[in-house]
Design a protein around this motif. Structure first.
Motif, PDB file in Angstrom:
ATOM      1  N   ALA A  55      -5.384   6.554  15.498  1.00 10.00           N
ATOM      2  CA  ALA A  55      -5.738   6.314  14.098  1.00 10.00           C
ATOM      3  C   ALA A  55      -5.040   7.328  13.196  1.00 10.00           C
ATOM      4  O   ALA A  55      -4.530   6.968  12.128  1.00 10.00           O
ATOM      5  CB  ALA A  55      -7.247   6.371  13.909  1.00 10.00           C
ATOM      6  N   PHE A  56      -4.994   8.582  13.611  1.00 11.68           N
ATOM      7  CA  PHE A  56      -4.296   9.590  12.813  1.00 11.68           C
ATOM      8  C   PHE A  56      -2.832   9.202  12.606  1.00 11.68           C
ATOM      9  O   PHE A  56      -2.272   9.404  11.534  1.00 11.68           O
ATOM     10  CB  PHE A  56      -4.396  10.980  13.469  1.00 11.68           C
ATOM     11  CG  PHE A  56      -3.504  11.983  12.801  1.00 11.68           C
ATOM     12  CD1 PHE A  56      -3.841  12.501  11.569  1.00 11.68           C
ATOM     13  CD2 PHE A  56      -2.319  12.381  13.391  1.00 11.68           C
ATOM     14  CE1 PHE A  56      -3.004  13.406  10.923  1.00 11.68           C
ATOM     15  CE2 PHE A  56      -1.480  13.277  12.769  1.00 11.68           C
ATOM     16  CZ  PHE A  56      -1.827  13.796  11.529  1.00 11.68           C
ATOM     17  N   CYS A  57      -2.227   8.617  13.623  1.00 12.80           N
ATOM     18  CA  CYS A  57      -0.799   8.272  13.540  1.00 12.80           C
ATOM     19  C   CYS A  57      -0.504   7.173  12.514  1.00 12.80           C
ATOM     20  O   CYS A  57       0.644   7.033  12.094  1.00 12.80           O
ATOM     21  CB  CYS A  57      -0.268   7.864  14.910  1.00 12.80           C
ATOM     22  SG  CYS A  57      -0.262   9.236  16.074  1.00 12.80           S
ATOM     23  N   VAL A  58      -1.506   6.402  12.143  1.00 14.20           N
ATOM     24  CA  VAL A  58      -1.289   5.399  11.098  1.00 14.20           C
ATOM     25  C   VAL A  58      -1.708   5.921   9.721  1.00 14.20           C
ATOM     26  O   VAL A  58      -1.576   5.207   8.728  1.00 14.20           O
ATOM     27  CB  VAL A  58      -1.988   4.047  11.405  1.00 14.20           C
ATOM     28  CG1 VAL A  58      -1.437   3.438  12.666  1.00 14.20           C
ATOM     29  CG2 VAL A  58      -3.485   4.197  11.472  1.00 14.20           C
ATOM     30  N   ASN A  59      -2.176   7.144   9.661  1.00 17.25           N
ATOM     31  CA  ASN A  59      -2.495   7.792   8.394  1.00 17.25           C
ATOM     32  C   ASN A  59      -1.197   8.408   7.876  1.00 17.25           C
ATOM     33  O   ASN A  59      -0.870   9.556   8.142  1.00 17.25           O
ATOM     34  CB  ASN A  59      -3.592   8.846   8.596  1.00 17.25           C
ATOM     35  CG  ASN A  59      -4.171   9.343   7.297  1.00 17.25           C
ATOM     36  OD1 ASN A  59      -3.616   9.100   6.227  1.00 17.25           O
ATOM     37  ND2 ASN A  59      -5.287  10.047   7.386  1.00 17.25           N
ATOM     38  N   THR A 117     -12.442   7.368  13.991  1.00 19.41           N
ATOM     39  CA  THR A 117     -11.366   6.697  13.246  1.00 19.41           C
ATOM     40  C   THR A 117     -11.455   7.019  11.754  1.00 19.41           C
ATOM     41  O   THR A 117     -10.438   7.318  11.115  1.00 19.41           O
ATOM     42  CB  THR A 117     -11.418   5.171  13.472  1.00 19.41           C
ATOM     43  OG1 THR A 117     -11.192   4.914  14.858  1.00 19.41           O
ATOM     44  CG2 THR A 117     -10.382   4.449  12.644  1.00 19.41           C
ATOM     45  N   THR A 118     -12.641   6.965  11.218  1.00 22.10           N
ATOM     46  CA  THR A 118     -12.824   7.272   9.795  1.00 22.10           C
ATOM     47  C   THR A 118     -12.363   8.691   9.482  1.00 22.10           C
ATOM     48  O   THR A 118     -11.705   8.930   8.465  1.00 22.10           O
ATOM     49  CB  THR A 118     -14.310   7.091   9.398  1.00 22.10           C
ATOM     50  OG1 THR A 118     -14.679   5.732   9.663  1.00 22.10           O
ATOM     51  CG2 THR A 118     -14.541   7.405   7.945  1.00 22.10           C
ATOM     52  N   SER A 141       4.634   5.697  18.610  1.00 24.17           N
ATOM     53  CA  SER A 141       4.597   6.113  17.204  1.00 24.17           C
ATOM     54  C   SER A 141       5.786   7.005  16.841  1.00 24.17           C
ATOM     55  O   SER A 141       6.054   7.213  15.657  1.00 24.17           O
ATOM     56  CB  SER A 141       3.291   6.857  16.897  1.00 24.17           C
ATOM     57  OG  SER A 141       2.197   5.983  17.009  1.00 24.17           O
ATOM     58  N   SER A 192      -9.220   6.020  19.043  1.00 21.37           N
ATOM     59  CA  SER A 192      -9.988   6.042  17.797  1.00 21.37           C
ATOM     60  C   SER A 192      -9.674   7.278  16.952  1.00 21.37           C
ATOM     61  O   SER A 192      -9.786   7.229  15.734  1.00 21.37           O
ATOM     62  CB  SER A 192     -11.491   5.966  18.081  1.00 21.37           C
ATOM     63  OG  SER A 192     -11.985   7.175  18.624  1.00 21.37           O
ATOM     64  N   ASN A 227      -8.370  10.686   3.588  1.00 24.38           N
ATOM     65  CA  ASN A 227      -7.335  11.077   2.632  1.00 24.38           C
ATOM     66  C   ASN A 227      -7.643  12.500   2.160  1.00 24.38           C
ATOM     67  O   ASN A 227      -8.091  12.708   1.042  1.00 24.38           O
ATOM     68  CB  ASN A 227      -7.310  10.088   1.462  1.00 24.38           C
ATOM     69  CG  ASN A 227      -6.194  10.383   0.488  1.00 24.38           C
ATOM     70  OD1 ASN A 227      -5.287  11.135   0.786  1.00 24.38           O
ATOM     71  ND2 ASN A 227      -6.283   9.792  -0.687  1.00 24.38           N
ATOM     72  N   ALA A 263     -10.096  10.413  11.123  1.00 31.98           N
ATOM     73  CA  ALA A 263      -8.635  10.488  11.290  1.00 31.98           C
ATOM     74  C   ALA A 263      -7.887   9.838  10.125  1.00 31.98           C
ATOM     75  O   ALA A 263      -6.744  10.190   9.847  1.00 31.98           O
ATOM     76  CB  ALA A 263      -8.226   9.827  12.598  1.00 31.98           C
ATOM     77  N   LEU A 264      -8.527   8.884   9.469  1.00 33.79           N
ATOM     78  CA  LEU A 264      -7.889   8.172   8.362  1.00 33.79           C
ATOM     79  C   LEU A 264      -8.237   8.767   7.003  1.00 33.79           C
ATOM     80  O   LEU A 264      -7.799   8.244   5.972  1.00 33.79           O
ATOM     81  CB  LEU A 264      -8.287   6.688   8.394  1.00 33.79           C
ATOM     82  CG  LEU A 264      -7.805   5.904   9.604  1.00 33.79           C
ATOM     83  CD1 LEU A 264      -8.357   4.480   9.566  1.00 33.79           C
ATOM     84  CD2 LEU A 264      -6.286   5.890   9.686  1.00 33.79           C
TER      85      LEU A 264
END
Length: 133
Positions: free
Chosen positions: A53-57, A16-17, A93, A49, A22, A19-20
């Motif tokens: 998770a990437f989709c909310v980035n 998750t980290t 998404s 995970s 920056n 994928a999120l």
């Protein structure tokens, strides 16, 4: 928690980290992580995970080239044969395409149109069809 379960939770958080992150190349990194030995699409928590998770980035998922949407649609197709409930959840998404600008909305809708032409599970077909109405 047992060691094995604790390790799984730590791995999920790590994916998750990643994928999120920056970073300008986060999509490329996420694609590479789908080949990681500890990643599998058949594990719903592991799949969420990283991919969900990437989709909310926001910035990388909604990049103007549509690569994030294509990655999601490609992944949804792979997951659908393994876990239709998960694939239909992930596809959500894309169904909010009307909320985005004309260009992004068209790219998201294009992926839904691409998906609906495939042989989909009933669960995924329902979500994709609803998204196109």
């Amino acid at each position: 928690l047992g060691s094995r379960q604790g390790d799984a939770l730590v791995l999920n958080k790590w994916f998750t980290t990643q994928a999120l992150a920056n970073l300008p190349d986060v999509l490329d990194r996420v694609k590479e992580l789908t080949k990681h030995p500890d990643f599998t699409l058949s594990n719903p928590n592991r799949c969420r995970s990283l991919v969900s998770a990437f989709c909310v980035n926001g910035a990388p998922f909604h990049a103007m080239d549509g690569a994030g949407y294509q990655f999601l649609a490609d992944t949804v197709l792979q997951v659908d044969s393994l876990n239709p409930q998960l694939s239909s959840r992930m596809a959500q998404s894309l169904i909010g395409w009307r909320k985005y600008g004309e260009e992004r909305g068209a790219l998201m809708k294009g992926q839904l149109e691409r998906l609906v032409k495939e042989k989909l599970s009933d669960d995924l077909f329902e979500v994709v069809s609803r998204g196109l109405k």
